[in-house]
Write a protein that holds these residues in place. Structure first.
Motif, PDB file in Angstrom:
ATOM      1  N   ALA A   1       0.842  -1.197   0.000  1.00  0.00           N
ATOM      2  CA  ALA A   1       0.000   0.000   0.000  1.00  0.00           C
ATOM      3  C   ALA A   1       0.876   1.245   0.000  1.00  0.00           C
ATOM      4  CB  ALA A   1      -0.921  -0.025   1.217  1.00  0.00           C
ATOM      5  N   GLY A   2       1.964   1.199  -0.745  1.00  0.00           N
ATOM      6  CA  GLY A   2       2.841   2.359  -0.874  1.00  0.00           C
ATOM      7  C   GLY A   2       2.415   3.202  -2.068  1.00  0.00           C
ATOM      8  N   GLY A   3       3.391   3.960  -2.626  1.00  0.00           N
ATOM      9  CA  GLY A   3       3.087   4.841  -3.754  1.00  0.00           C
ATOM     10  C   GLY A   3       2.553   4.044  -4.939  1.00  0.00           C
ATOM     11  N   VAL A   4       3.227   2.961  -5.272  1.00  0.00           N
ATOM     12  CA  VAL A   4       2.819   2.179  -6.448  1.00  0.00           C
ATOM     13  C   VAL A   4       1.485   1.479  -6.173  1.00  0.00           C
ATOM     14  CG1 VAL A   4       3.490   0.345  -8.034  1.00  0.00           C
ATOM     15  CG2 VAL A   4       5.243   1.886  -7.134  1.00  0.00           C
TER      16      VAL A   4
ATOM     17  N   ARG B   1       1.272  -4.635   5.061  1.00  0.00           N
ATOM     18  CA  ARG B   1       1.736  -4.798   6.442  1.00  0.00           C
ATOM     19  C   ARG B   1       0.917  -3.897   7.381  1.00  0.00           C
ATOM     20  NH1 ARG B   1       7.964  -4.206   6.611  1.00  0.00           N
ATOM     21  NH2 ARG B   1       7.427  -2.147   5.793  1.00  0.00           N
ATOM     22  N   THR B   2       0.625  -2.671   6.908  1.00  0.00           N
ATOM     23  CA  THR B   2      -0.115  -1.726   7.748  1.00  0.00           C
ATOM     24  C   THR B   2      -1.503  -1.532   7.140  1.00  0.00           C
ATOM     25  OG1 THR B   2       2.030  -0.622   7.995  1.00  0.00           O
ATOM     26  CG2 THR B   2       0.118   0.553   8.854  1.00  0.00           C
TER      27      THR B   2
ATOM     28  N   LYS C   1      -3.094   1.900   6.064  1.00  0.00           N
ATOM     29  CA  LYS C   1      -2.724   2.507   4.767  1.00  0.00           C
ATOM     30  C   LYS C   1      -3.641   1.993   3.658  1.00  0.00           C
ATOM     31  CE  LYS C   1       2.126   3.376   5.789  1.00  0.00           C
ATOM     32  NZ  LYS C   1       3.518   3.173   5.403  1.00  0.00           N
TER      33      LYS C   1
ATOM     34  N   ASP D   1       1.550  -9.965   6.637  1.00  0.00           N
ATOM     35  CA  ASP D   1       3.006  -9.874   6.566  1.00  0.00           C
ATOM     36  C   ASP D   1       3.443 -10.786   5.424  1.00  0.00           C
ATOM     37  OD1 ASP D   1       5.699  -9.955   6.702  1.00  0.00           O
ATOM     38  OD2 ASP D   1       5.839 -10.449   8.832  1.00  0.00           O
ATOM     39  N   ALA D   2       3.826 -10.174   4.311  1.00  0.00           N
ATOM     40  CA  ALA D   2       4.112 -10.949   3.101  1.00  0.00           C
ATOM     41  C   ALA D   2       5.459 -11.670   3.160  1.00  0.00           C
ATOM     42  CB  ALA D   2       4.044 -10.039   1.878  1.00  0.00           C
TER      43      ALA D   2
ATOM     44  N   ALA E   1       4.555  -4.873  -3.108  1.00  0.00           N
ATOM     45  CA  ALA E   1       5.267  -4.686  -1.835  1.00  0.00           C
ATOM     46  C   ALA E   1       6.736  -4.469  -2.223  1.00  0.00           C
ATOM     47  CB  ALA E   1       5.049  -5.892  -0.940  1.00  0.00           C
TER      48      ALA E   1
ATOM     49  N   THR F   1       6.596  -6.090 -10.133  1.00  0.00           N
ATOM     50  CA  THR F   1       7.228  -4.987 -10.876  1.00  0.00           C
ATOM     51  C   THR F   1       8.729  -4.897 -10.619  1.00  0.00           C
ATOM     52  OG1 THR F   1       6.943  -3.331  -9.134  1.00  0.00           O
ATOM     53  CG2 THR F   1       5.108  -3.594 -10.671  1.00  0.00           C
TER      54      THR F   1
ATOM     55  N   PHE G   1       7.238   0.216 -15.183  1.00  0.00           N
ATOM     56  CA  PHE G   1       7.667   0.907 -16.407  1.00  0.00           C
ATOM     57  C   PHE G   1       9.016   0.390 -16.851  1.00  0.00           C
ATOM     58  CE2 PHE G   1       6.103   4.283 -19.193  1.00  0.00           C
ATOM     59  CZ  PHE G   1       7.113   4.249 -20.132  1.00  0.00           C
ATOM     60  N   ASP G   2       9.999   0.462 -15.934  1.00  0.00           N
ATOM     61  CA  ASP G   2      11.300  -0.097 -16.310  1.00  0.00           C
ATOM     62  C   ASP G   2      11.872  -0.813 -15.095  1.00  0.00           C
ATOM     63  OD1 ASP G   2      11.330   2.493 -15.245  1.00  0.00           O
ATOM     64  OD2 ASP G   2      13.150   3.097 -16.285  1.00  0.00           O
ATOM     65  N   PRO G   3      11.740  -2.150 -15.040  1.00  0.00           N
ATOM     66  CA  PRO G   3      11.253  -3.060 -16.076  1.00  0.00           C
ATOM     67  C   PRO G   3       9.741  -2.975 -16.258  1.00  0.00           C
ATOM     68  CG  PRO G   3      11.554  -4.291 -14.058  1.00  0.00           C
ATOM     69  CD  PRO G   3      12.079  -2.909 -13.804  1.00  0.00           C
TER      70      PRO G   3
ATOM     71  N   ASN H   1      10.613   3.704  -2.956  1.00  0.00           N
ATOM     72  CA  ASN H   1      11.176   3.240  -1.689  1.00  0.00           C
ATOM     73  C   ASN H   1      12.678   3.565  -1.578  1.00  0.00           C
ATOM     74  OD1 ASN H   1      12.585   1.070  -0.035  1.00  0.00           O
ATOM     75  ND2 ASN H   1      10.458   0.958   0.619  1.00  0.00           N
TER      76      ASN H   1
ATOM     77  N   THR I   1       4.736   3.346 -12.794  1.00  0.00           N
ATOM     78  CA  THR I   1       4.908   1.940 -12.395  1.00  0.00           C
ATOM     79  C   THR I   1       3.552   1.257 -12.203  1.00  0.00           C
ATOM     80  OG1 THR I   1       6.858   2.663 -11.174  1.00  0.00           O
ATOM     81  CG2 THR I   1       6.096   0.433 -10.747  1.00  0.00           C
TER      82      THR I   1
HETATM   83  P1  NDP Z   1       6.778   1.780  -0.831  1.00  0.00           P
HETATM   84  O1  NDP Z   1       7.871   1.604   0.139  1.00  0.00           O
HETATM   85  O2  NDP Z   1       6.081   3.099  -0.956  1.00  0.00           O
HETATM   86  O3  NDP Z   1       5.628   0.698  -0.550  1.00  0.00           O
HETATM   87  C1  NDP Z   1       5.884  -0.635  -0.248  1.00  0.00           C
HETATM   88  C2  NDP Z   1       4.644  -1.208   0.421  1.00  0.00           C
HETATM   89  O4  NDP Z   1       4.889  -2.584   0.697  1.00  0.00           O
HETATM   90  C3  NDP Z   1       4.327  -0.523   1.767  1.00  0.00           C
HETATM   91  O5  NDP Z   1       2.941  -0.347   1.863  1.00  0.00           O
HETATM   92  C4  NDP Z   1       4.838  -1.550   2.778  1.00  0.00           C
HETATM   93  O6  NDP Z   1       4.145  -1.587   4.004  1.00  0.00           O
HETATM   94  C5  NDP Z   1       4.544  -2.838   2.051  1.00  0.00           C
HETATM   95  N1  NDP Z   1       5.367  -3.909   2.611  1.00  0.00           N
HETATM   96  C6  NDP Z   1       6.702  -3.914   2.819  1.00  0.00           C
HETATM   97  N2  NDP Z   1       7.066  -5.061   3.407  1.00  0.00           N
HETATM   98  C7  NDP Z   1       5.945  -5.794   3.560  1.00  0.00           C
HETATM   99  C8  NDP Z   1       5.665  -7.057   4.102  1.00  0.00           C
HETATM  100  N3  NDP Z   1       6.606  -7.833   4.618  1.00  0.00           N
HETATM  101  N4  NDP Z   1       4.370  -7.486   4.103  1.00  0.00           N
HETATM  102  C9  NDP Z   1       3.378  -6.732   3.603  1.00  0.00           C
HETATM  103  N5  NDP Z   1       3.581  -5.509   3.065  1.00  0.00           N
HETATM  104  C10 NDP Z   1       4.848  -5.059   3.043  1.00  0.00           C
HETATM  105  O7  NDP Z   1       7.346   1.322  -2.253  1.00  0.00           O
HETATM  106  P2  NDP Z   1       6.833   1.753  -3.708  1.00  0.00           P
HETATM  107  O8  NDP Z   1       5.345   1.733  -3.733  1.00  0.00           O
HETATM  108  O9  NDP Z   1       7.556   2.955  -4.118  1.00  0.00           O
HETATM  109  O10 NDP Z   1       7.389   0.532  -4.578  1.00  0.00           O
HETATM  110  C11 NDP Z   1       6.708  -0.709  -4.623  1.00  0.00           C
HETATM  111  C12 NDP Z   1       7.442  -1.667  -5.541  1.00  0.00           C
HETATM  112  O11 NDP Z   1       7.504  -1.144  -6.849  1.00  0.00           O
HETATM  113  C13 NDP Z   1       8.898  -1.956  -5.135  1.00  0.00           C
HETATM  114  O12 NDP Z   1       9.124  -3.323  -5.268  1.00  0.00           O
HETATM  115  C14 NDP Z   1       9.699  -1.194  -6.142  1.00  0.00           C
HETATM  116  O13 NDP Z   1      10.959  -1.800  -6.364  1.00  0.00           O
HETATM  117  C15 NDP Z   1       8.818  -1.325  -7.365  1.00  0.00           C
HETATM  118  N6  NDP Z   1       9.080  -0.289  -8.385  1.00  0.00           N
HETATM  119  C16 NDP Z   1       9.166  -0.685  -9.694  1.00  0.00           C
HETATM  120  C17 NDP Z   1       9.391   0.238 -10.691  1.00  0.00           C
HETATM  121  C18 NDP Z   1       9.356  -0.175 -12.125  1.00  0.00           C
HETATM  122  O14 NDP Z   1       9.286   0.689 -13.007  1.00  0.00           O
HETATM  123  N7  NDP Z   1       9.385  -1.440 -12.472  1.00  0.00           N
HETATM  124  C19 NDP Z   1       9.617   1.660 -10.385  1.00  0.00           C
HETATM  125  C20 NDP Z   1       9.391   2.002  -8.989  1.00  0.00           C
HETATM  126  C21 NDP Z   1       9.164   1.038  -8.037  1.00  0.00           C
HETATM  127  P3  NDP Z   1       4.327  -0.422   5.120  1.00  0.00           P
HETATM  128  O15 NDP Z   1       3.456   0.655   4.611  1.00  0.00           O
HETATM  129  O16 NDP Z   1       3.820  -1.020   6.372  1.00  0.00           O
HETATM  130  O17 NDP Z   1       5.786  -0.077   5.146  1.00  0.00           O
END
Ligand code: NDP
Length: 397
Positions: A9-12, A35-36, A39, A58-59, A81, A103, A139-141, A181, A344
């Protein structure tokens, strides 16, 4: 058409959730788990669709994933994640009969090293289970591989030189922040560079090779050669490639901060003792840096990501540049996130759509360029990432 479970539940994850919700004819049931849980709930509130379910998971724990998958019974999981969770989520998919998309390729937490071997090793098990795993569909990859496959299908008999060029000409008005991240981002950039030439990998020092490249609607920007994961699959899937490289732009301020972070040991990924506790400096740094999800509001400018390709068609040499420009503000207005999360998340949604429509459904573990690029390219134009082509002009590379 199908049930989708978004993990992360992050940016992507936020962008994926918005885009999935915009396509209810394809995604009939949606759950966001992370995880949270709060969010996930905040994303649902922002979308304004109370039918989207949320869950805590918890993934890193295969058993927790299995229970979640068994209770929701998704057709496909979109893993946004972190790359550390790729293998646990793939395991849980195999145990419960769920298809998979991500991704970013797997990285062990304790070594800053990424390669596809760990995930490609699952090919036979996914094949035997009749399940599809789509790797690297951001996007890339992601789009970078689809662009290459599209070029190979429509414009070249033989792709010989491939340069993936990734420019972020946006300004978030912070002294230092990463666009996704911070832990994953800094691990990627501080590694040695690497590119492919004449059947071999050539290693460079981090950010050693750089040159100014001109980006459409942006102008010249200093671009640095990095290793990027799609190079590994693209040179395997397009064996005519003689040279493949990846370039990314960085501003001087960013690089100066990065150098200081490294010099003072804050980019370390090994645990250190602090007041009787073990902490990982890079993880601590992440906690004090701006959250990439909060950058959107004041972000202006745009990204420009594309492929510059040289090769042969009907015995003649041609060049081809295909790219997308994405405005940070437009992305923010639509989803509340900046352009890097947007570029992404949109392709991740399209990949899942391709699967549910039966267009990218094939048991095994696949990189995006192994599927038909045409229906994906059509959706890019419809879903917010339109692309442009430039034929036979100077590629600068
Ligand atoms: P963020 O850090 O914003 O979000 C990651 C999310 O994953 C958070 O909500 C986090 O939870 C959750 N998370 C982390 N660990 C666990 C776990 N063990 N169990 C459950 N949830 C978990 O990252 P982004 O959104 O920026 O990036 C997400 C993915 O996208 C990454 O893998 C990144 O590498 C990939 N990416 C790929 C790109 C592409 O073009 N191919 C470009 C940019 C990113 P919590 O909120 O609790 O921390």
């Amino acid at each position: 058409m199908g049930k989708v479970l978004i993990i992360g539940a992050g940016g992507v994850g936020t962008v994926v959730a918005h885009k999935v919700a915009q396509n209810p004819d394809v995604f009939t049931d949606i759950m966001i788990a992370s995880r949270t849980k709060s969010k996930c709930d905040a994303i649902v509130e922002a979308i304004g669709n109370p039918n989207i379910k949320t869950a805590q998971v918890d993934a890193d724990q295969v058993n927790e994933l299995i229970s979640l998958f068994n209770s929701f019974r998704p057709d496909i999981v979109i893993n946004v994640a972190l790359p550390y969770q790729d293998l646990t989520i793939m395991e849980a998919c195999l145990k419960t009969g769920v298809n998979y998309l991500d991704t970013a390729n797997y990285e062990p937490k304790d070594v800053a090293h990424f390669e596809y071997s760990w995930q490609w090793a699952y090919k036979k098990r996914f094949e035997d289970a009749g399940l599809t795993a789509i790797l690297g569909c951001g996007f890339d990859p992601g789009v970078s591989g689809v662009y290459t496959a599209y070029a190979a299908k429509h414009h070249f008999d033989e792709i010989q030189y491939l340069d993936i060029v990734d420019c972020n000409a946006g300004n978030h008005h912070k002294a230092f922040a990463t666009n996704f991240n911070p832990e994953i981002n800094i691990r990627e950039i501080t590694q040695n560079g690497r590119y492919y030439e004449n059947g071999q990998w050539v290693t460079t020092k981090p950010l050693e090779i750089h040159k100014a490249l001109t980006y459409p609607n942006i102008g010249p920007r200093e671009s640095y050669l990095l290793y990027h994961e799609e190079l590994e699959s693209l040179v395997k899937n397009f064996p005519s490639i003689k040279r493949a490289r990846f370039w990314m732009t960085f501003g001087q301020e960013y690089l100066t901060h990065l150098r200081v972070i490294q010099d003072i040991g804050m980019a370390r990924i090994d645990p250190i003792d602090y007041n009787g506790m073990k902490i990982v400096p890079l993880q601590f740094l992440k906690a004090v840096l701006p959250n990439p999800q909060d950058l959107g509001e004041n972000y202006d400018g745009e990204t420009s990501i594309g492929c510059r390709i040289r090769g042969l068609k009907d015995g003649k040499e041609h060049t081809y540049y295909i790219y997308n420009n994405c405005s940070h503000q437009a992305a923010y207005k639509e989803t509340g996130m900046q352009g890097v999360s947007y570029t992404t998340g949109v392709p991740a949604m399209i990949g899942a759509m391709m699967f549910l429509k039966g267009l990218w459904k094939r048991p095994g573990v696949w990189n995006v360029e192994e599927f038909d690029p045409d229906p994906f390219m059509e959706q890019l134009n419809k879903q917010g990432l339109p692309w442009h082509e430039v034929m036979d002009e100077d590629l600068e590379l």
